[in-house]
Design a protein around this motif. Structure first.
Motif, PDB file in Angstrom:
ATOM      1  N   ALA A 275       0.821  -1.212   0.000  1.00  0.00           N
ATOM      2  CA  ALA A 275       0.000   0.000   0.000  1.00  0.00           C
ATOM      3  C   ALA A 275       0.853   1.259   0.000  1.00  0.00           C
ATOM      4  N   ILE A 276       1.900   1.264   0.809  1.00  0.00           N
ATOM      5  CA  ILE A 276       2.752   2.455   0.907  1.00  0.00           C
ATOM      6  C   ILE A 276       3.539   2.673  -0.380  1.00  0.00           C
ATOM      7  N   THR A 277       4.052   1.595  -0.954  1.00  0.00           N
ATOM      8  CA  THR A 277       4.780   1.720  -2.223  1.00  0.00           C
ATOM      9  C   THR A 277       3.888   2.301  -3.310  1.00  0.00           C
ATOM     10  N   MET A 278       2.656   1.822  -3.372  1.00  0.00           N
ATOM     11  CA  MET A 278       1.736   2.327  -4.392  1.00  0.00           C
ATOM     12  C   MET A 278       1.331   3.772  -4.106  1.00  0.00           C
ATOM     13  N   ALA A 279       1.181   4.117  -2.833  1.00  0.00           N
ATOM     14  CA  ALA A 279       0.837   5.495  -2.472  1.00  0.00           C
ATOM     15  C   ALA A 279       1.971   6.450  -2.825  1.00  0.00           C
ATOM     16  N   LEU A 280       3.199   6.024  -2.626  1.00  0.00           N
ATOM     17  CA  LEU A 280       4.339   6.877  -2.965  1.00  0.00           C
ATOM     18  C   LEU A 280       4.489   7.021  -4.478  1.00  0.00           C
ATOM     19  N   ALA A 281       4.125   5.974  -5.217  1.00  0.00           N
ATOM     20  CA  ALA A 281       4.225   6.030  -6.681  1.00  0.00           C
ATOM     21  C   ALA A 281       3.107   6.867  -7.292  1.00  0.00           C
ATOM     22  N   GLN A 282       1.928   6.856  -6.643  1.00  0.00           N
ATOM     23  CA  GLN A 282       0.776   7.606  -7.133  1.00  0.00           C
ATOM     24  C   GLN A 282       0.195   8.440  -5.982  1.00  0.00           C
ATOM     25  N   PRO A 283       0.816   9.569  -5.644  1.00  0.00           N
ATOM     26  CA  PRO A 283       0.415  10.336  -4.457  1.00  0.00           C
ATOM     27  C   PRO A 283      -1.026  10.852  -4.503  1.00  0.00           C
ATOM     28  N   LYS A 284      -1.599  10.991  -5.687  1.00  0.00           N
ATOM     29  CA  LYS A 284      -2.968  11.506  -5.787  1.00  0.00           C
ATOM     30  C   LYS A 284      -4.016  10.406  -5.675  1.00  0.00           C
ATOM     31  N   ALA A 285      -3.592   9.158  -5.677  1.00  0.00           N
ATOM     32  CA  ALA A 285      -4.535   8.042  -5.603  1.00  0.00           C
ATOM     33  C   ALA A 285      -5.033   7.848  -4.174  1.00  0.00           C
ATOM     34  N   GLN A 286      -6.252   7.313  -4.061  1.00  0.00           N
ATOM     35  CA  GLN A 286      -6.820   6.962  -2.765  1.00  0.00           C
ATOM     36  C   GLN A 286      -6.419   5.524  -2.442  1.00  0.00           C
ATOM     37  N   ILE A 287      -5.598   5.357  -1.423  1.00  0.00           N
ATOM     38  CA  ILE A 287      -5.074   4.043  -1.069  1.00  0.00           C
ATOM     39  C   ILE A 287      -5.654   3.612   0.283  1.00  0.00           C
TER      40      ILE A 287
ATOM     41  N   PRO B 125      -4.181  -5.880  14.748  1.00  0.00           N
ATOM     42  CA  PRO B 125      -3.890  -4.518  15.210  1.00  0.00           C
ATOM     43  C   PRO B 125      -2.390  -4.241  15.263  1.00  0.00           C
ATOM     44  N   ASP B 126      -1.599  -5.264  15.612  1.00  0.00           N
ATOM     45  CA  ASP B 126      -0.148  -5.072  15.669  1.00  0.00           C
ATOM     46  C   ASP B 126       0.417  -4.766  14.287  1.00  0.00           C
ATOM     47  N   ALA B 127      -0.036  -5.504  13.281  1.00  0.00           N
ATOM     48  CA  ALA B 127       0.441  -5.248  11.921  1.00  0.00           C
ATOM     49  C   ALA B 127       0.049  -3.843  11.470  1.00  0.00           C
ATOM     50  N   LEU B 128      -1.172  -3.437  11.786  1.00  0.00           N
ATOM     51  CA  LEU B 128      -1.620  -2.102  11.383  1.00  0.00           C
ATOM     52  C   LEU B 128      -0.815  -1.004  12.075  1.00  0.00           C
ATOM     53  N   SER B 129      -0.414  -1.252  13.307  1.00  0.00           N
ATOM     54  CA  SER B 129       0.405  -0.244  13.987  1.00  0.00           C
ATOM     55  C   SER B 129       1.762  -0.113  13.313  1.00  0.00           C
ATOM     56  N   LEU B 130       2.347  -1.243  12.900  1.00  0.00           N
ATOM     57  CA  LEU B 130       3.615  -1.198  12.173  1.00  0.00           C
ATOM     58  C   LEU B 130       3.444  -0.517  10.824  1.00  0.00           C
ATOM     59  N   ALA B 131       2.385  -0.862  10.095  1.00  0.00           N
ATOM     60  CA  ALA B 131       2.135  -0.251   8.789  1.00  0.00           C
ATOM     61  C   ALA B 131       1.944   1.258   8.914  1.00  0.00           C
ATOM     62  N   SER B 132       1.241   1.682   9.942  1.00  0.00           N
ATOM     63  CA  SER B 132       1.013   3.120  10.155  1.00  0.00           C
ATOM     64  C   SER B 132       2.325   3.841  10.440  1.00  0.00           C
ATOM     65  N   GLU B 133       3.192   3.200  11.230  1.00  0.00           N
ATOM     66  CA  GLU B 133       4.505   3.791  11.499  1.00  0.00           C
ATOM     67  C   GLU B 133       5.310   3.934  10.208  1.00  0.00           C
ATOM     68  N   ASN B 134       5.261   2.902   9.370  1.00  0.00           N
ATOM     69  CA  ASN B 134       5.996   2.972   8.109  1.00  0.00           C
ATOM     70  C   ASN B 134       5.447   4.068   7.201  1.00  0.00           C
ATOM     71  N   ALA B 135       4.120   4.196   7.155  1.00  0.00           N
ATOM     72  CA  ALA B 135       3.517   5.240   6.323  1.00  0.00           C
ATOM     73  C   ALA B 135       3.923   6.630   6.811  1.00  0.00           C
ATOM     74  N   GLN B 136       3.921   6.795   8.120  1.00  0.00           N
ATOM     75  CA  GLN B 136       4.309   8.089   8.683  1.00  0.00           C
ATOM     76  C   GLN B 136       5.777   8.394   8.383  1.00  0.00           C
ATOM     77  N   ASN B 137       6.638   7.399   8.561  1.00  0.00           N
ATOM     78  CA  ASN B 137       8.071   7.608   8.313  1.00  0.00           C
ATOM     79  C   ASN B 137       8.362   7.939   6.862  1.00  0.00           C
ATOM     80  N   LEU B 138       7.541   7.397   5.944  1.00  0.00           N
ATOM     81  CA  LEU B 138       7.783   7.588   4.514  1.00  0.00           C
ATOM     82  C   LEU B 138       6.887   8.661   3.898  1.00  0.00           C
TER      83      LEU B 138
ATOM     84  N   ALA C 211       3.671   8.744   3.441  1.00  0.00           N
ATOM     85  CA  ALA C 211       2.699   8.174   2.507  1.00  0.00           C
ATOM     86  C   ALA C 211       1.311   8.249   3.129  1.00  0.00           C
ATOM     87  N   HIS C 212       0.321   8.619   2.319  1.00  0.00           N
ATOM     88  CA  HIS C 212      -1.049   8.695   2.826  1.00  0.00           C
ATOM     89  C   HIS C 212      -1.788   7.406   2.479  1.00  0.00           C
ATOM     90  N   VAL C 213      -2.098   6.613   3.517  1.00  0.00           N
ATOM     91  CA  VAL C 213      -2.853   5.369   3.360  1.00  0.00           C
ATOM     92  C   VAL C 213      -3.893   5.325   4.473  1.00  0.00           C
TER      93      VAL C 213
END
Length: 271
Positions: free
Chosen positions: A117-129, A136-149, A151-153
């Motif tokens: 999701a983050i890779t695609m959001a960074l490649a297409q910043p105007k897309a709704q991802i 919940p643990d995986a989502l917390s990690l994914a959210s941290e990665n999105a924030q660090n990079l 990326a809007h997901v």
């Protein structure tokens, strides 16, 4: 502990080539030393107590990506720990394939670390991802990665196996790299995967290997926009059965694709 000493210690757990590759990665990522620096003897300046701790974790088969806490994926640095599977290079191949399809909205089901999701959001910043996961643990990690990079997901806690017929969201692309390893395959797997990576993201029952694919395909028949695409990363053992299921479900242009190692690893189809 020098680089050569670390290689020798790791060779007790891994074959020689893999031990050297892991050691080089440790020195490069954790200590900022290149192979040239090592040849010049700069590895002698490293904190020995820290390196010993790293070596012990690696000798216990812990994945180097978890020990280092990060990995590279599609040119971006993702934080990695036991909350989610480690992003694999073949999944990066799936992202590259998807980028050949124009899209303004995308759903990643079973996002894990958020790498797709983050890779695609960074490649297409105007897309709704949008990205789902049951953990919940995986989502917390994914959210941290999105924030660090940066990326809007939109991350959502949701079970792919539940009925989502009341969901009115529509997407140009739905993608999933769901659990697809049968329990009877576990004996042949490496300890660094079996002992450390989350089993809920790896395994499906032997009696129902296409469980997630069937559920996601049913949802995609209504959630995809007309002519929208469904992408899967798959277990090569079940490629034929999955293609048949997608044809029978009413999808068109069912297209399998091999990864860099020649294994059928992906499937794309169209609503």
């Amino acid at each position: 502990m020098t680089y050569n000493t670390l290689c020798k210690q790791l060779a007790l757990t891994y074959d020689e080539g893999e031990a050297k590759a892991i050691a080089r990665l440790v020195y490069e990522v954790r200590y900022g030393l290149s192979l040239t620096d090592i040849c010049l003897g700069r590895d002698a300046d490293i904190d020995d107590s820290d390196l010993k701790q790293v070596a012990e974790r690696l000798k216990n088969h812990e994945p180097v990506q978890y020990v280092l806490g990060k990995t590279q994926f599609c040119g971006h640095t993702f934080h990695t720990d036991r909350r989610a599977l480690i992003p694999r290079p073949e999944t990066g191949e799936l992202c590259q394939w998807m980028l050949s399809t124009p899209f303004s909205s995308l759903l990643d089901i079973g996002t894990g670390s958020g790498c797709i999701a983050i890779t695609m959001a960074l490649a297409q910043p105007k897309a709704q991802i949008t990205a789902w996961d049951i953990s919940p643990d995986a989502l917390s990690l994914a959210s941290e990665n999105a924030q660090n990079l940066n990326a809007h997901v939109d991350f959502i806690l949701r079970d792919a196996l539940q009925n989502h017929e009341d969901d009115n969201q529509r997407y140009d692309i739905i993608v999933s790299n769901p659990p697809y390893i049968c329990q009877n395959e576990a004996e042949a797997m490496e300890k660094n995967v079996l002992d450390y990576e989350p089993h809920t993201a790896l395994f499906v029952p032997d009696s129902d290997p296409l469980r997630f694919y069937c559920a996601i395909a049913r949802y995609a028949l209504t959630a995809l926009l007309p002519q929208g695409y469904l992408y899967f990363e798959i277990n090569p053992l079940y490629a034929d059965g999955l293609c048949t299921m997608l044809h029978n479900a009413g999808f068109s242009e069912v297209t399998p694709r091999s990864d860099a190692f020649g294994k059928i690893r992906f499937i794309r189809c169209r609503r």
